[in-house]
Design an enzyme around this catalytic site. Structure first.
Site, PDB file in Angstrom:
ATOM      1  N   HIS A 131       9.518   0.478   8.058  1.00 23.18           N
ATOM      2  CA  HIS A 131       8.921  -0.806   8.434  1.00 23.18           C
ATOM      3  C   HIS A 131       9.031  -1.857   7.322  1.00 23.18           C
ATOM      4  O   HIS A 131       9.543  -2.966   7.533  1.00 23.18           O
ATOM      5  CB  HIS A 131       7.438  -0.609   8.775  1.00 23.18           C
ATOM      6  CG  HIS A 131       7.163   0.377   9.857  1.00 23.18           C
ATOM      7  ND1 HIS A 131       7.324   0.073  11.199  1.00 23.18           N
ATOM      8  CD2 HIS A 131       6.720   1.656   9.812  1.00 23.18           C
ATOM      9  CE1 HIS A 131       6.989   1.127  11.925  1.00 23.18           C
ATOM     10  NE2 HIS A 131       6.624   2.097  11.114  1.00 23.18           N
ATOM     11  N   ASP A 132       8.548  -1.491   6.124  1.00 19.78           N
ATOM     12  CA  ASP A 132       8.385  -2.486   5.068  1.00 19.78           C
ATOM     13  C   ASP A 132       9.700  -2.967   4.472  1.00 19.78           C
ATOM     14  O   ASP A 132       9.772  -4.075   3.931  1.00 19.78           O
ATOM     15  CB  ASP A 132       7.486  -1.918   3.970  1.00 19.78           C
ATOM     16  CG  ASP A 132       6.098  -1.565   4.503  1.00 19.78           C
ATOM     17  OD1 ASP A 132       5.722  -2.068   5.573  1.00 19.78           O
ATOM     18  OD2 ASP A 132       5.406  -0.761   3.850  1.00 19.78           O
TER      19      ASP A 132
ATOM     20  N   ASN B 230      -2.301   2.827   3.566  1.00 25.00           N
ATOM     21  CA  ASN B 230      -1.744   4.142   3.904  1.00 25.00           C
ATOM     22  C   ASN B 230      -2.546   5.267   3.262  1.00 25.00           C
ATOM     23  O   ASN B 230      -2.769   6.317   3.873  1.00 25.00           O
ATOM     24  CB  ASN B 230      -0.282   4.221   3.472  1.00 25.00           C
ATOM     25  CG  ASN B 230       0.613   3.321   4.307  1.00 25.00           C
ATOM     26  OD1 ASN B 230       0.428   3.206   5.503  1.00 25.00           O
ATOM     27  ND2 ASN B 230       1.590   2.700   3.665  1.00 25.00           N
TER      28      ASN B 230
ATOM     29  N   THR C 242       2.937  -6.013   2.778  1.00 25.40           N
ATOM     30  CA  THR C 242       3.330  -4.878   3.615  1.00 25.40           C
ATOM     31  C   THR C 242       2.197  -3.866   3.796  1.00 25.40           C
ATOM     32  O   THR C 242       2.429  -2.749   4.239  1.00 25.40           O
ATOM     33  CB  THR C 242       4.568  -4.158   3.034  1.00 25.40           C
ATOM     34  OG1 THR C 242       4.224  -3.556   1.781  1.00 25.40           O
ATOM     35  CG2 THR C 242       5.730  -5.119   2.858  1.00 25.40           C
TER      36      THR C 242
ATOM     37  N   PHE D 274      -0.697  -1.023  12.627  1.00 31.39           N
ATOM     38  CA  PHE D 274      -1.594  -0.447  11.617  1.00 31.39           C
ATOM     39  C   PHE D 274      -2.091  -1.459  10.583  1.00 31.39           C
ATOM     40  O   PHE D 274      -3.293  -1.513  10.289  1.00 31.39           O
ATOM     41  CB  PHE D 274      -0.892   0.722  10.907  1.00 31.39           C
ATOM     42  CG  PHE D 274      -1.702   1.314   9.786  1.00 31.39           C
ATOM     43  CD1 PHE D 274      -2.753   2.177  10.043  1.00 31.39           C
ATOM     44  CD2 PHE D 274      -1.415   0.989   8.460  1.00 31.39           C
ATOM     45  CE1 PHE D 274      -3.507   2.721   9.009  1.00 31.39           C
ATOM     46  CE2 PHE D 274      -2.170   1.527   7.418  1.00 31.39           C
ATOM     47  CZ  PHE D 274      -3.215   2.393   7.702  1.00 31.39           C
ATOM     48  N   ASN D 275      -1.205  -2.254   9.973  1.00 27.10           N
ATOM     49  CA  ASN D 275      -1.641  -3.146   8.895  1.00 27.10           C
ATOM     50  C   ASN D 275      -2.677  -4.154   9.368  1.00 27.10           C
ATOM     51  O   ASN D 275      -3.651  -4.445   8.666  1.00 27.10           O
ATOM     52  CB  ASN D 275      -0.445  -3.888   8.288  1.00 27.10           C
ATOM     53  CG  ASN D 275       0.424  -3.006   7.424  1.00 27.10           C
ATOM     54  OD1 ASN D 275       0.020  -1.913   7.025  1.00 27.10           O
ATOM     55  ND2 ASN D 275       1.634  -3.457   7.142  1.00 27.10           N
TER      56      ASN D 275
ATOM     57  N   ASP E 244       0.844  -1.204   0.000  1.00 29.24           N
ATOM     58  CA  ASP E 244       0.000   0.000   0.000  1.00 29.24           C
ATOM     59  C   ASP E 244       0.880   1.256   0.000  1.00 29.24           C
ATOM     60  O   ASP E 244       0.862   2.035   0.936  1.00 29.24           O
ATOM     61  CB  ASP E 244      -0.961  -0.004   1.195  1.00 29.24           C
ATOM     62  CG  ASP E 244      -0.247   0.000   2.545  1.00 29.24           C
ATOM     63  OD1 ASP E 244       0.953  -0.353   2.601  1.00 29.24           O
ATOM     64  OD2 ASP E 244      -0.883   0.377   3.551  1.00 29.24           O
TER      65      ASP E 244
ATOM     66  N   ASP F   1       6.728   1.552   2.009  1.00 31.39           N
ATOM     67  CA  ASP F   1       6.511   0.605   0.902  1.00 31.39           C
ATOM     68  C   ASP F   1       7.332   1.020  -0.317  1.00 31.39           C
ATOM     69  O   ASP F   1       7.879   0.167  -1.020  1.00 31.39           O
ATOM     70  CB  ASP F   1       5.042   0.584   0.480  1.00 31.39           C
ATOM     71  CG  ASP F   1       4.075   0.310   1.600  1.00 31.39           C
ATOM     72  OD1 ASP F   1       3.584  -0.818   1.689  1.00 31.39           O
ATOM     73  OD2 ASP F   1       3.815   1.240   2.386  1.00 31.39           O
TER      74      ASP F   1
END
Length: 307
Positions: free
Chosen positions: A234-235, A41, A125, A166-167, A12, A17
């Site tokens: 993060h991703d 996102n 992700t 969040f995800n 996303d 990402d």
């Protein structure tokens, strides 16, 4: 000669990402067969546009398929307050010179899996809506999925509630379907990604790494996810794990996803095996990473990108 690992990216984009796509599509050990997009996102129309912009930037002929506009059961709420209105602020991208497939994400993944000569690793992700829909609609694809590497979850604390990441929080019902699938899962959650902060020094060093470095510098500078010591990409950690799994410490865990109530979106590790047999594990969970190594590795990846 080592053959490149075939992967599908379900994402996303989103700033982190975008950094993950930049590394993955340029890494010699990865063969990105497909990128699918999901609402997360920002809206799925924007995440799709962002994926196409990045592939145009790197001139990569990788198909993109647009996926779910909203979670399975819940209303959609984006994270534009972190990623900006477009999802990729901080750099002036050219408009894409390619289009998304007419096929939707689920059918595109299904087709790639069925045509593949060997099982494919799926790296997720964003919210796991597309992946849950795939597993529900095409259970026959399971043997063709080598495993999932997922950015999401936490076995400590959350980032959108006291317990939820969040995800998973965005679509907990989809996450539950994925974690209950019986397929191999590596969960790279906040326990790793909030340690692997991109430092201000690393961000500044990107400016010396040509056009890709300047682009990523712009995105990371605009990123609203700010912590003491730097910003989490993060991703990107999922891509690191895909190519160098020994650089992230993992532990087997029995993970349950909470789908309602005040702990909705939590990924609960039943480490005392109160609810599962003592030999039951459904995920390999990332628990530690060397942040300095991560920064060094990230800069190395950017330095190898075509300038």
């Amino acid at each position: 000669m080592i053959m490149a690992k075939p992967i599908i990216l379900d994402m996303d984009p989103g700033i982190d990402d975008a950094a993950a796509i930049a590394v993955a599509v340029n890494h010699p050990d990865l063969d990105v067969k497909l990128i699918t997009t999901v609402a997360g996102n920002v809206s799925v129309e924007k995440t799709t546009l962002n994926a196409l912009k990045l592939l145009t930037f790197f001139d990569k002929a990788i198909p993109v398929a647009q996926g779910a506009k909203a979670p399975l059961k819940r209303p959609f709420e984006d994270a534009a307050y972190i990623h900006g209105e477009s999802g990729m602020p901080g750099y002036d991208f050219d408009q894409p010179n390619r289009q998304a497939m007419s096929t939707n994400a689920v059918e595109a993944i299904h087709h790639v899996l069925q045509q593949a000569d060997e099982p494919i690793t799926i790296i997720g992700t964003g919210a796991y809506t597309n992946l849950a829909q795939l597993l529900t609609k095409h259970p026959e694809d399971k043997p063709q999925i080598k495993g999932f590497i997922l950015m999401g979850g936490s076995i400590s604390a959350g980032n959108v509630s006291s317990v939820a990441e969040f995800n998973v929080f965005t679509d907990p019902d989809a996450a539950k379907i994925v974690f209950d699938s019986g397929l191999p899962i590596t969960m790279i959650g906040l326990d790793v990604t909030l340690k692997a902060l991109i430092t201000p020094e690393t961000t500044q060093a990107l400016l010396e790494l040509g056009r890709p470095g300047k682009m990523l510098h712009g995105l990371i500078t605009a990123y609203g996810d700010v912590h003491t010591g730097g910003k989490p990409m993060h991703d990107v950690n999922t891509i690191l794990y895909a190519v160098n799994p020994n650089l992230i410490k993992t532990t087997p865990a029995a993970i349950d996803v909470v789908t309602d109530g005040p702990a909705i979106g939590a990924t609960v590790s039943d480490f005392q095996h109160r609810w599962h047999p003592t030999d039951f594990y459904n995920a390999n969970v990332g628990i530690d990473i060397d942040a300095a190594n991560f920064n060094t590795w990230f800069l190395e990846q950017v330095s190898l990108m075509p300038h």
